[in-house]
Design a protein around this motif. Structure first.
Motif, PDB file in Angstrom:
ATOM      1  N   THR B   9       0.880  -1.169   0.000  1.00 31.48           N
ATOM      2  CA  THR B   9       0.000   0.000   0.000  1.00 31.48           C
ATOM      3  C   THR B   9       0.909   1.207   0.000  1.00 31.48           C
ATOM      4  N   VAL B  10       0.978   1.894  -1.134  1.00 35.20           N
ATOM      5  CA  VAL B  10       1.922   2.998  -1.268  1.00 35.20           C
ATOM      6  C   VAL B  10       1.165   4.317  -1.228  1.00 35.20           C
ATOM      7  N   ASN B  11       1.470   5.111  -0.221  1.00 32.78           N
ATOM      8  CA  ASN B  11       0.791   6.400  -0.036  1.00 32.78           C
ATOM      9  C   ASN B  11      -0.725   6.222  -0.062  1.00 32.78           C
ATOM     10  N   GLY B  12      -1.174   5.152   0.578  1.00 33.07           N
ATOM     11  CA  GLY B  12      -2.603   4.905   0.706  1.00 33.07           C
ATOM     12  C   GLY B  12      -3.217   4.145  -0.469  1.00 33.07           C
ATOM     13  N   ARG B  13      -2.440   3.936  -1.525  1.00 32.26           N
ATOM     14  CA  ARG B  13      -3.002   3.246  -2.697  1.00 32.26           C
ATOM     15  C   ARG B  13      -2.522   1.809  -2.775  1.00 32.26           C
ATOM     16  N   PRO B  14      -3.437   0.853  -2.905  1.00 33.06           N
ATOM     17  CA  PRO B  14      -2.991  -0.528  -3.052  1.00 33.06           C
ATOM     18  C   PRO B  14      -2.290  -0.718  -4.398  1.00 33.06           C
ATOM     19  N   ARG B  74       2.795  -1.206   4.400  1.00 30.28           N
ATOM     20  CA  ARG B  74       2.351   0.133   4.077  1.00 30.28           C
ATOM     21  C   ARG B  74       3.601   0.979   3.851  1.00 30.28           C
ATOM     22  N   VAL B  75       3.737   1.554   2.676  1.00 35.33           N
ATOM     23  CA  VAL B  75       4.918   2.354   2.359  1.00 35.33           C
ATOM     24  C   VAL B  75       4.504   3.811   2.181  1.00 35.33           C
ATOM     25  N   THR B  76       5.248   4.727   2.805  1.00 34.69           N
ATOM     26  CA  THR B  76       4.993   6.153   2.592  1.00 34.69           C
ATOM     27  C   THR B  76       6.244   6.793   2.017  1.00 34.69           C
ATOM     28  N   THR B  77       6.068   7.527   0.932  1.00 37.77           N
ATOM     29  CA  THR B  77       7.185   8.250   0.321  1.00 37.77           C
ATOM     30  C   THR B  77       6.906   9.745   0.438  1.00 37.77           C
ATOM     31  N   ILE B  78       7.864  10.537  -0.019  1.00 33.55           N
ATOM     32  CA  ILE B  78       7.708  11.996   0.053  1.00 33.55           C
ATOM     33  C   ILE B  78       6.430  12.446  -0.670  1.00 33.55           C
ATOM     34  N   GLU B  79       6.042  11.720  -1.710  1.00 31.07           N
ATOM     35  CA  GLU B  79       4.835  12.119  -2.455  1.00 31.07           C
ATOM     36  C   GLU B  79       3.580  12.014  -1.587  1.00 31.07           C
TER      37      GLU B  79
END
Ligand SMILES: Cc1cc2nc3c(=O)[nH]c(=O)nc-3n(C[C@H](O)[C@H](O)[C@H](O)COP(=O)(O)OP(=O)(O)OC[C@H]3O[C@@H](n4cnc5c(N)ncnc54)[C@H](O)[C@@H]3O)c2cc1C
Ligand code: FES
Ligand code: FES
Lengths: 283, 158
Positions: B9-14, B74-79
């Protein structure tokens, strides 16, 4: 990108079986990957299969009275964040904090640090002073070895080809300290590091030094001079002198032999005082 | 096994990724598969912190993390950092303090600080925050403005 297959078995037995069915030299184990992936990228090793330990149930931290057992795949950051570790084995907390950076420690593990057994490891000197034991699991079952026997030389260990490090056992929480000298505090290698621990059971001190060839080692000569209980300033000085004389050192681009010799004495004296009065030392 | 599909789940998007080789790093999957170029590659060896992202809320070096090893996370990036209140406060503090010149190190600093605050709580002392960011290098600013940004972020979320 290095072409290897990554497999992630869910039991230790399956992991060991995978190691056995692949030609040795072509199969490697990965925990955090912070050492292994650099070796792959640099072309030092060429595995075709890598066995990830991520699914094994070894991310554990178990206190049992004075003893602490640390699962091999527990991220170092979890060890550092345990409030009991910080208070009961301050030297271990300090040694873990000396490894790389916070983001690195969220992935790097104790099993990986011992699996590599780099001469510059920050964890080995402290675990030597705490008289830790390494618990191994292989095709023929489990066995435990004192860390001092497990680490043979620079990057050489007693680990058999199909064996895994399961956990590390510290028999007794001890007043302790780990002090190092480096050019940069993070992501750098210590010029010298000194680990010291006091055993409430034997009333004796253990001293280990890192940054010495070929690998971190214990200095029973120095520990003996410190005697029983809180050492006098004279005993501290004598222990520092003993270690300074006994230690074999090299000159390299990080530090001269002379400077290292100076550091051994200075850090040892400070570490003893810190272990004897941890509250003055906390930072 | 290697090419088993994985989900993040990247920045809330699966996201479902197929055919990812066993050796692929999270850094490369983010930049080249998902087009999230905000995460930077500085050294690719763990030394600079430019590639820092959050996995399940805490900081990791994406250059030394195998994608398959974070399957399901769950991954969060700068975007995506501004989607979370702490992350947004940190981003805004770097902006207000003018804590960047070329900006190459900035995503790493913002993610590392957001991760620390997530982990240690918003009452974490400034010393500890500074200490926890020692793995992030900046070649431009001389760090003074970054230190100001850290203090501003800390105030903002108190
Ligand atoms: C930028 C940077 C800075 C660093 N700074 C420091 C530092 O200051 N101090 C320090 O001590 N180290 C440092 N290191 C080295 C490294 O991060 C540590 O040694 C770390 O603890 C390794 O753990 P890992 O889980 O990432 O190991 P991995 O890379 O996964 O494995 C390392 C080795 O151990 C083997 N292995 C892993 N787990 C097991 C197991 N359970 N059983 C058997 N074998 C196993 C692997 O096959 C491999 O050979 C640094 C590394 C980097 C990249
Ligand atoms: S690119 Fe990952 S730490 Fe430098
Ligand atoms: S602003 Fe250029 S590296 Fe930090």
């Amino acid at each position: 990108m290095p072409p290897f297959d990554l497999v992630a078995p869910s039991t230790p037995e399956e992991a060991i079986a995978t190691l056995r069915t692949r030609p040795s030299g072509e199969v490697r184990v990965v925990a955090g990957g912070t050492d292994l992936l650099l070796d792959v990228d640099a072309g030092r090793i060429h595995p075709t299969t890598v066995v990830s330990l991520r699914r094994l149930p070894w991310r554990t931290l178990d206190w049992n009275g004075p003893a602490l057992t640390i699962g091999s795949t527990l991220p170092l950051r979890a060890l550092e964040n345990d409030p009991d570790v910080r208070v009961r084995i301050p030297g271990l907390y300090q040694a873990v904090k000396a490894v790389g950076s916070v983001a690195l420690r969220h992935r790097a593990t104790l099993g990986g640090n011992l699996g590599r057994s780099a001469p510059a490891s920050d964890l080995i000197p402290m675990l030597l002073a705490l008289e830790a034991e390494v618990d191994l699991l292989g095709p023929d079952g489990a066995r435990a070895l004192p860390l001092d026997r497990f680490v043979k030389a620079s990057r050489a260990t007693e680990l058999g080809p199909f064996e895994l490090i399961r956990s590390v056992r510290i028999p007794e929480a001890r007043p302790s300290a780990y002090l190092w000298q480096r050019v940069r505090p993070a992501n750098d290698i210590s010029q010298i590091a000194v680990a010291i621990a006091y055993s409430p059971r034997t009333n004796g001190w253990t001293v280990a030094v890192g940054g010495v060839p070929p690998r971190p080692r214990l200095f029973p000569e120095a520990g003996a001079v410190l005697g029983v209980g809180a050492p006098t300033p004279e005993a501290i000085q004598k222990a520092a002198d003993r270690a300074t004389r006994a230690v074999r050192l090299v000159s390299d681009r990080r530090a001269s032999e002379e400077y290292r010799r100076h550091l051994v004495g200075t850090l040892l004296a400070r570490a003893v005082r810190a272990a004897a009065a941890p509250e003055e030392f906390h930072r | 096994m290697t090419s088993a599909p994985l989900t993040l789940t990247v920045n809330g998007r699966p996201e479902r990724l197929e055919g990812v080789p066993g050796g692929e790093r999270l850094l490369d999957a983010l930049r080249w598969r998902l087009g999230l170029k905000g995460t930077k590659e500085g050294c690719r060896s763990g030394d600079c912190g430019a590639c820092t992202v959050l996995v399940d809320g805490v900081s990791v070096l994406s250059c030394l993390t195998l994608v398959h090893d974070v399957d399901g996370s769950r991954v969060t990036t700068i975007e995506g950092v501004a989607r979370e209140p702490i992350g947004n406060a940190v981003r805004a503090a770097f902006d207000r303090a003018g804590a960047l010149q070329c900006g190459y190190c900035t995503p790493g600093f913002v993610m590392a600080l957001t991760g620390l605050l997530n982990e240690r709580g918003t009452a974490a002392p400034l010393d500890e925050l500074l200490d926890g960011l020692q793995g992030n290098l900046c070649r431009c600013t001389g760090y003074a403005a970054i230190v100001r940004a850290i203090a501003l972020a800390q105030e903002a979320i108190r």
